[in-house]
Design a protein around this motif. Structure first.
Motif, PDB file in Angstrom:
ATOM      1  N   GLU A 129       0.907  -1.161  -0.045  1.00 31.39           N
ATOM      2  CA  GLU A 129       0.017   0.007   0.178  1.00 31.39           C
ATOM      3  C   GLU A 129       0.925   1.040  -0.141  1.00 31.39           C
ATOM      4  N   PRO A 130       0.357   2.348  -0.424  1.00 26.17           N
ATOM      5  CA  PRO A 130       0.999   3.485  -0.393  1.00 26.17           C
ATOM      6  C   PRO A 130       1.723   3.962   0.977  1.00 26.17           C
ATOM      7  N   GLY A 131       3.054   4.022   0.849  1.00 23.57           N
ATOM      8  CA  GLY A 131       3.839   4.449   2.327  1.00 23.57           C
ATOM      9  C   GLY A 131       4.408   3.153   2.916  1.00 23.57           C
ATOM     10  N   ASP A 132       4.020   1.998   2.513  1.00 22.38           N
ATOM     11  CA  ASP A 132       4.816   0.729   2.969  1.00 22.38           C
ATOM     12  C   ASP A 132       6.218   0.814   2.640  1.00 22.38           C
ATOM     13  N   VAL A 133       6.655   0.255   3.547  1.00 22.18           N
ATOM     14  CA  VAL A 133       8.362   0.141   3.313  1.00 22.18           C
ATOM     15  C   VAL A 133       8.807  -1.325   2.526  1.00 22.18           C
ATOM     16  N   VAL A 134       9.362  -1.256   1.537  1.00 19.33           N
ATOM     17  CA  VAL A 134      10.004  -2.152   0.755  1.00 19.33           C
ATOM     18  C   VAL A 134      11.302  -2.480   0.532  1.00 19.33           C
ATOM     19  N   LEU A 135      12.118  -3.506   1.084  1.00 16.59           N
ATOM     20  CA  LEU A 135      13.323  -3.515   0.895  1.00 16.59           C
ATOM     21  C   LEU A 135      14.017  -4.194  -0.227  1.00 16.59           C
ATOM     22  N   VAL A 136      15.031  -3.721  -0.774  1.00 14.87           N
ATOM     23  CA  VAL A 136      15.764  -4.145  -1.996  1.00 14.87           C
ATOM     24  C   VAL A 136      17.226  -4.403  -1.730  1.00 14.87           C
ATOM     25  N   GLU A 137      18.010  -5.247  -2.698  1.00 17.64           N
ATOM     26  CA  GLU A 137      19.300  -5.107  -2.669  1.00 17.64           C
ATOM     27  C   GLU A 137      19.664  -3.686  -3.443  1.00 17.64           C
ATOM     28  N   ASN A 138      21.005  -3.488  -3.190  1.00 17.75           N
ATOM     29  CA  ASN A 138      21.575  -2.091  -3.690  1.00 17.75           C
ATOM     30  C   ASN A 138      22.964  -2.492  -4.342  1.00 17.75           C
ATOM     31  N   PRO A 139      22.779  -2.460  -5.817  1.00 24.62           N
ATOM     32  CA  PRO A 139      21.844  -2.065  -6.625  1.00 24.62           C
ATOM     33  C   PRO A 139      20.846  -3.304  -6.692  1.00 24.62           C
ATOM     34  N   THR A 140      19.784  -2.981  -7.607  1.00 21.44           N
ATOM     35  CA  THR A 140      18.706  -4.005  -7.750  1.00 21.44           C
ATOM     36  C   THR A 140      18.246  -3.915  -9.168  1.00 21.44           C
TER      37      THR A 140
END
Length: 422
Positions: A129-140
């Motif tokens: 949902e808008p505002g939720d935090v999503v984690l990703v690798e850096n870079p991805t």
């Protein structure tokens, strides 16, 4: 228009503009990769930019026969609407292949999608949902950043090293940010080519189970291994069973034009994704699914993949050798054990985006690395693809890149000559 309405609207009135676009449509930038690919269509360009499989390696005869059979067996079914979940025979084939790789899977665990990119879109629509935090690798993967951006997520980068996610850093961020999910490409990652070791996968699964986190494991490249032993899917590790959406694709091993992918997910998440898919496209192309299912029944896909691996391994080695010969000693790059990409870094003070124009003028293209970063982009990085050219073409292309680099940064690299090291 009635006379009454006509009288109410003067002929000289200026039409009111339509309402504005949704904010998400203007806040997310287009893909620079797609834009660079358009550049590379110019004659004479050797493109190391795309992530495309080699078209000369497509099994065109086998696929043509599979489509012929799909029509011969039941043209009416092949051309008709189908169920959202996917053709049963294709789901059975996907489940069998996943089980053979050590992840027990039944047909009911699988949703067929229009490419694995759609699977990611469905999971995002279901969870974020808008505002939720999503984690990703850096870079991805760049298109994942676009997907999460369109959903209004706040994307947070997890610190990584040459092997991928650092589990201790991941645990700290989960506690601090309370994210909804972690998106990862743990095997032959796009763009870096790196592979997350088994011990780290186990740690990521444990963290997700202990701290409460969905895992989205994207695996479009896992079949393209050139050396080393296979590493079990993140989804197969204890703690990940009830919280991992595994995304797979036939694009890299059969043909991307089929637009066939799949999603394996826990029952509740999969059911929600089915509803999201119904609103998106009702179902994936019936004829493509039936042709793919017949292909998987009658052709040894693993033998075909072995042929592709042999060709790609030779091209990977050609890129490694060409880089060693043609780039200066203060450039860095990895040697991936599989997949499609090298990740390189230019000398101190260089900018890959600025170099690209010079490179294209010399007849070679690549993808600058900065757009792949969710935070703190490194302007010196670039992604190089090796799958779509012969070893001779790769050697020529890297030679052109060396010439472009010498022209762009000659003063910084002193006596460097594009034909070799200083």
């Amino acid at each position: 228009m009635s006379a009454a309405v006509s009288a109410a609207v003067p002929a000289t009135a200026t039409a009111a503009p339509p309402p504005a676009f949704a904010g998400r449509a203007t806040s997310v930038e287009g893909s620079p990769v797609r834009e660079i690919l358009a550049l590379t269509e110019r004659p004479g360009i050797i493109s190391l930019a795309g992530g495309l499989p080699a078209p000369e390696l497509f099994d065109t005869e086998g696929l043509r026969a599979a489509y012929d059979t799909a029509f011969a067996v039941s043209a009416r079914r092949a051309l008709q609407y189908s169920t959202t979940e996917g053709a049963p025979e294709l789901r059975e084939a996907v489940a069998a292949r996943a089980s053979a790789r050590g992840l027990p899977t039944g047909p009911d665990d699988v949703l067929v999608t229009s490419g694995s990119q759609q699977a990611l879109t469905l999971i995002t629509a279901t969870l974020v949902e808008p505002g939720d935090v999503v984690l990703v690798e850096n870079p991805t993967y760049l298109a994942a950043l676009q997907c999460f951006g369109l959903a209004g997520a706040r994307v947070v980068a997890v610190p990584c090293d040459a092997e991928g996610i650092l589990p201790d850093a991941l645990a700290d961020i989960v506690v601090r940010e309370r994210p909804k999910l972690l998106y990862t490409v743990p095997t032959f990652q796009n763009p870096t080519g790196r592979t997350l070791p088994a011990a780290r996968r186990a740690a990521v699964a444990e963290i997700a189970a202990r701290l409460g986190l969905w895992l989205v494991e994207d695996d479009p490249y896992g079949d393209l291994r050139y050396e080393g032993r296979e590493v079990a899917w993140l989804a197969a590790h204890p703690g990940a069973e009830d919280r991992t959406a595994l995304l797979g694709s036939f694009s890299k091993v059969m043909a991307p034009g089929l637009r066939l992918g799949w999603l394996r997910a826990p029952a509740a998440l999969r059911r929600a994704a089915v509803v999201a898919k119904q609103s998106a496209d009702l179902h994936t192309s019936t004829v493509d699914q039936l042709a793919a299912a017949h292909y998987l029944r009658t052709v040894d896909l693993d033998a075909h993949i072995a042929t592709v691996r042999t060709a790609y391994r030779e091209r990977r080695d050609a890129l490694q050798n060409a880089l060693s010969r043609s780039l200066p000693a203060d450039c860095e790059w990895n040697l991936p054990a599989g997949g499609m990409f090298f990740w390189a870094r230019l000398p101190e003070g260089h900018d890959a985006t600025a170099l690209l124009g010079t490179a294209v003028a010399h007849g070679v293209a690549f993808v600058p690395g900065a757009p792949f970063f969710a935070a703190d982009p490194d302007p010196r990085t670039l992604r190089l693809n090796f799958t779509t050219h012969t070893p001779a073409e790769i050697t020529e292309g890297v030679g052109r890149l060396g010439t472009a680099l010498a022209e762009y940064g000659g003063k910084r690299i002193g006596g460097f000559n594009a034909g070799g090291r200083p």
